[in-house]
Design a protein around this motif. Structure first.
Motif, mmCIF file in Angstrom:
data_model
loop_
_atom_site.group_PDB
_atom_site.id
_atom_site.type_symbol
_atom_site.label_atom_id
_atom_site.label_comp_id
_atom_site.label_asym_id
_atom_site.label_seq_id
_atom_site.Cartn_x
_atom_site.Cartn_y
_atom_site.Cartn_z
ATOM 1 N N ILE A 74 0.840 -1.209 0.000
ATOM 2 C CA ILE A 74 0.000 0.000 0.000
ATOM 3 C C ILE A 74 0.870 1.253 0.000
ATOM 4 C CG2 ILE A 74 -1.676 1.320 1.373
ATOM 5 C CD1 ILE A 74 -2.865 -1.104 -0.091
ATOM 6 N N VAL A 75 1.929 1.265 0.791
ATOM 7 C CA VAL A 75 2.837 2.420 0.821
ATOM 8 C C VAL A 75 3.522 2.578 -0.536
ATOM 9 C CG1 VAL A 75 4.921 3.369 1.912
ATOM 10 C CG2 VAL A 75 3.152 2.330 3.315
ATOM 11 N N PHE A 76 3.891 1.462 -1.170
ATOM 12 C CA PHE A 76 4.506 1.516 -2.500
ATOM 13 C C PHE A 76 3.559 2.136 -3.516
ATOM 14 C CE2 PHE A 76 5.152 -0.579 -6.629
ATOM 15 C CZ PHE A 76 6.406 -0.066 -6.935
ATOM 16 N N ILE A 77 2.289 1.745 -3.480
ATOM 17 C CA ILE A 77 1.306 2.322 -4.400
ATOM 18 C C ILE A 77 1.160 3.821 -4.145
ATOM 19 C CG2 ILE A 77 -1.159 2.356 -4.953
ATOM 20 C CD1 ILE A 77 -1.152 -0.668 -4.620
ATOM 21 N N PHE A 78 1.156 4.210 -2.875
ATOM 22 C CA PHE A 78 1.050 5.630 -2.534
ATOM 23 C C PHE A 78 2.233 6.426 -3.078
ATOM 24 C CE2 PHE A 78 2.389 8.965 0.471
ATOM 25 C CZ PHE A 78 1.347 9.856 0.268
ATOM 26 N N THR A 79 3.434 5.876 -2.953
ATOM 27 C CA THR A 79 4.623 6.630 -3.373
ATOM 28 C C THR A 79 4.759 6.704 -4.889
ATOM 29 O OG1 THR A 79 6.026 4.659 -3.254
ATOM 30 C CG2 THR A 79 5.922 6.071 -1.298
ATOM 31 N N ALA A 96 7.740 8.240 2.779
ATOM 32 C CA ALA A 96 6.913 7.048 2.596
ATOM 33 C C ALA A 96 7.651 6.022 1.739
ATOM 34 C CB ALA A 96 5.577 7.415 1.957
ATOM 35 N N TYR A 97 8.384 6.495 0.745
ATOM 36 C CA TYR A 97 9.189 5.586 -0.074
ATOM 37 C C TYR A 97 10.258 4.901 0.779
ATOM 38 C CZ TYR A 97 12.039 3.840 -3.903
ATOM 39 O OH TYR A 97 12.735 3.022 -4.745
ATOM 40 N N CYS A 98 10.894 5.665 1.661
ATOM 41 C CA CYS A 98 11.889 5.075 2.575
ATOM 42 C C CYS A 98 11.227 4.049 3.492
ATOM 43 C CB CYS A 98 12.584 6.154 3.394
ATOM 44 S SG CYS A 98 13.681 7.193 2.425
ATOM 45 N N LEU A 99 10.019 4.358 3.963
ATOM 46 C CA LEU A 99 9.278 3.411 4.799
ATOM 47 C C LEU A 99 8.969 2.131 4.021
ATOM 48 C CD1 LEU A 99 7.764 2.819 7.476
ATOM 49 C CD2 LEU A 99 5.747 3.810 6.378
#
Length: 156
Positions: A74-79, A96-99
């Motif tokens: 989900i974080v990958f899609i957001f970034t 967020a990308y780092c996360l």
């Protein structure tokens, strides 16, 4: 299969019989075959309980790993989404990308750690040092790539 209370009662009876060395009356005497069957049932019960707790523990670990992978996705899609009108959203895309990279590394690391070869290798100190240096280099590289892509608008 007797339930837990019956097993505990049987164990208590066996313990008291073994402790005293005799049985009070003739009618309460149990043949050796019945005593051994009771011991066998008790052992089976405790063995099944141990297997069940091991299964529940492995299920919990798998559930946690799947949740971690889902959050990372989900974080990958957001970034990697389109540019936003909000400056705040754009300012948190890089963290967020780092996360995402950190969560993915944790997931990959745990999956690798479950493999027998890596369990043996992890016991050496040199492996831990090389791994931490590699993870640090990977984070720096991903951060650098993220900055370059963001600077030249390669994402879109």
């Amino acid at each position: 299969m007797p339930d837990k209370s019956e097993v505990e009662q049987l164990i208590h009876e066996l313990r008291s019989e073994l402790k005293t060395g005799s049985i009070a009356t003739e009618s309460e005497k149990k043949p050796i075959k019945k005593l051994l069957a009771g011991i066998y049932d008790s052992i089976l019960y405790f063995k099944e309980e141990k297997q069940k707790s091991t299964y529940v523990k492995s299920w919990d670990v798998n559930t946690a790993l799947n949740a971690l992978a889902f959050v990372a996705f989900i974080v990958f899609i957001f970034t990697n989404g389109r540019e936003s009108d909000s400056d705040f959203i754009e300012s948190i895309k890089f963290p967020a990308y780092c996360l995402y990279v950190i969560l993915s590394l944790i997931w990959v690391g745990v999956q690798l750690e479950r493999i027998a070869v890596f369990k043996e290798l992890w016991s050496f100190g040199v492996t831990k040092i090389v791994f931490s240096l590699s993870v640090t280099a990977l984070l720096v590289y991903c951060s650098f790539i993220g900055i370059i892509f963001d600077k030249w608008n390669i994402w879109s």
